[in-house]
Write a protein that holds these residues in place. Sequence first.
Motif, PDB file in Angstrom:
ATOM      1  N   ILE A 251      74.148  73.958  10.755  1.00  0.00           N
ATOM      2  CA  ILE A 251      75.268  73.751  11.676  1.00  0.00           C
ATOM      3  C   ILE A 251      74.985  74.581  12.917  1.00  0.00           C
ATOM      4  O   ILE A 251      74.816  75.790  12.847  1.00  0.00           O
ATOM      5  CB  ILE A 251      76.606  74.139  11.024  1.00  0.00           C
ATOM      6  CG1 ILE A 251      76.824  73.269   9.780  1.00  0.00           C
ATOM      7  CG2 ILE A 251      77.757  73.964  12.006  1.00  0.00           C
ATOM      8  CD1 ILE A 251      78.016  73.669   8.938  1.00  0.00           C
ATOM      9  N   SER A 252      74.911  73.911  14.040  1.00  0.00           N
ATOM     10  CA  SER A 252      74.358  74.512  15.245  1.00  0.00           C
ATOM     11  C   SER A 252      75.430  75.027  16.198  1.00  0.00           C
ATOM     12  O   SER A 252      76.504  74.434  16.339  1.00  0.00           O
ATOM     13  CB  SER A 252      73.495  73.467  15.974  1.00  0.00           C
ATOM     14  OG  SER A 252      73.110  73.947  17.246  1.00  0.00           O
TER      15      SER A 252
ATOM     16  N   GLY B 187      72.711  64.864  17.705  1.00  0.00           N
ATOM     17  CA  GLY B 187      71.505  65.634  17.432  1.00  0.00           C
ATOM     18  C   GLY B 187      71.178  65.633  15.961  1.00  0.00           C
ATOM     19  O   GLY B 187      71.895  65.047  15.157  1.00  0.00           O
ATOM     20  N   ARG B 188      70.098  66.329  15.620  1.00  0.00           N
ATOM     21  CA  ARG B 188      69.709  66.353  14.209  1.00  0.00           C
ATOM     22  C   ARG B 188      70.372  67.506  13.455  1.00  0.00           C
ATOM     23  O   ARG B 188      70.088  67.738  12.293  1.00  0.00           O
ATOM     24  CB  ARG B 188      68.196  66.408  14.070  1.00  0.00           C
ATOM     25  CG  ARG B 188      67.517  67.604  14.695  1.00  0.00           C
ATOM     26  CD  ARG B 188      65.990  67.443  14.621  1.00  0.00           C
ATOM     27  NE  ARG B 188      65.272  68.354  15.483  1.00  0.00           N
ATOM     28  CZ  ARG B 188      64.977  69.608  15.153  1.00  0.00           C
ATOM     29  NH1 ARG B 188      65.356  70.084  13.992  1.00  0.00           N
ATOM     30  NH2 ARG B 188      64.313  70.377  15.995  1.00  0.00           N
ATOM     31  N   HIS B 189      71.235  68.232  14.146  1.00  0.00           N
ATOM     32  CA  HIS B 189      72.039  69.223  13.434  1.00  0.00           C
ATOM     33  C   HIS B 189      73.050  68.501  12.536  1.00  0.00           C
ATOM     34  O   HIS B 189      73.218  67.278  12.631  1.00  0.00           O
ATOM     35  CB  HIS B 189      72.753  70.151  14.426  1.00  0.00           C
ATOM     36  CG  HIS B 189      73.507  69.431  15.515  1.00  0.00           C
ATOM     37  ND1 HIS B 189      74.558  68.570  15.246  1.00  0.00           N
ATOM     38  CD2 HIS B 189      73.349  69.406  16.867  1.00  0.00           C
ATOM     39  CE1 HIS B 189      75.025  68.078  16.374  1.00  0.00           C
ATOM     40  NE2 HIS B 189      74.308  68.550  17.379  1.00  0.00           N
TER      41      HIS B 189
ATOM     42  N   CYS C 211      82.909  69.706  15.544  1.00  0.00           N
ATOM     43  CA  CYS C 211      82.507  70.856  14.748  1.00  0.00           C
ATOM     44  C   CYS C 211      81.282  71.509  15.374  1.00  0.00           C
ATOM     45  O   CYS C 211      80.394  70.813  15.867  1.00  0.00           O
ATOM     46  CB  CYS C 211      82.206  70.398  13.315  1.00  0.00           C
ATOM     47  SG  CYS C 211      81.496  71.660  12.248  1.00  0.00           S
ATOM     48  N   LEU C 212      81.247  72.815  15.364  1.00  0.00           N
ATOM     49  CA  LEU C 212      80.061  73.541  15.809  1.00  0.00           C
ATOM     50  C   LEU C 212      80.080  74.927  15.183  1.00  0.00           C
ATOM     51  O   LEU C 212      81.077  75.331  14.580  1.00  0.00           O
ATOM     52  CB  LEU C 212      79.984  73.636  17.331  1.00  0.00           C
ATOM     53  CG  LEU C 212      80.778  74.731  18.064  1.00  0.00           C
ATOM     54  CD1 LEU C 212      80.384  74.751  19.536  1.00  0.00           C
ATOM     55  CD2 LEU C 212      82.254  74.558  17.927  1.00  0.00           C
TER      56      LEU C 212
END
Lengths: 99, 351
Positions: free
Chosen positions: B136-137, B146-148, B185-186
């Motif tokens: 989780i980026s 993105g690939r997160h 979410c981040l």
Amino acid sequence: MSVRVVLPIPVEFAREPMPALLPDTGPIAPVPVAGARIVLVNNRWRSMKILSTLLRERLLAAGARDVEDQAALITEPLPDRVLDDLGGRFDAAIVGLGN
Amino acid sequence: MRHGDVTPREGATTAPVRSFAGADEAADWLRENDLTDGLPVVLPTVERTAEFIAATGLSPATVLGPVEPGRGIATVELVAVCALMAGCRPEHLGVVLAALEAMIRPAFNLRAIQTTTNPVAPLAIVNGPLAGELGISGGRNALGPGRHWNGAVGRAIRLALLNIGQAHGDVDMATLGSGNKYSFCLAEDELSSPWPPLHTSLGYEPDDDVVTVVSIESLVNCCAVFDRADALLDMMLKTMRAPGTHLNYSSGSLIWILSPGHAQILADGGWTREELREYLFEQAAVPLADMPFGNSPAGDWRVVDGRIQITGSPGDIHVMVAGSSEPLHSAYGVGVPMGHLQSARVWRPQR
């Protein structure tokens, strides 16, 4: 090929979603408008004032004896003493908090 | 909407099962019956669901509580089904559960958030060592594609709000809605932050794994190409005061998502997080004269010395760090007056 899928909802919603009565509320008894004292509980937002003004006109036209406003903050519950006071003075409350 | 013809799953506690002639029919049925967000989902077959839950190590019968406004009872099992559908891996479930645990507290006021005409969506912020381990980026484009795993985790939270909270269709009265309602979410970029992590300002220890949720009406970009704290602060205040971005509610939780570069400029200028919160609260108040026509919530405005307070107190303004390092863009999360930011620890199997 047949497939069995788990549904992402409680079992009871699969049968009857959004029950008409919330679990912590009782049935609401009908109140005849004619002769009734009614309080409109609203926040002080302009959009809700417009609605309560229209509602007041219609209730009075339908024979309500008295229609009063009770302002409430959107961010805090009304104090119990205010709710008790409203319960003692009015036959019905129409709650329009929110937008 | 009735789903009919469902049977309890063998060994299940809360989730019903329905049979279909094939996977395509099942996928179409889920979509047509408002059990998705409109995008394709991973089909939660009985077998996949059992494997997913077993891999989490969590007990499927564990109850979180009712999710407003439909008051469906969230259980680990039901939330796991939503996480599986969203594309999560089993190890992400603890984050999704923590977000929901925080959101269903009365102080968050989920009923209002789920039903208002406002485009508000809860933002989930992940703090602690686990965020990196889970992919989780808090880095570049953390709120973009993105690939997160931010997208899948945020989507799982949304599917739980939609399905268990029954916030589909006309229940969600949003006038236009927001892309933030698909996934939001981040993580905080704790390593790049000049200050202690966000969750330590909420009473947690730095090594705690915590999810914080805050309702965001809109995310306003603050483009500030400066290398001086005073210039950056001036632009931040202009962003907060801008009429039209919000209604100056005088209540609710607000959040700044500062890029690491911007945060460093402020820290180099001697600003701590607490000083920043105090200053922004004091200075972002809007002169009453700037709002000659009032606005819908004007009756609730708190006016001090002729200025409309932007929220209730300095403690309602939160500051975190995320995004790429260049000191160009930060984001101001405009709040809503219903409810306040909440946090909960990430769920682990031993709970």
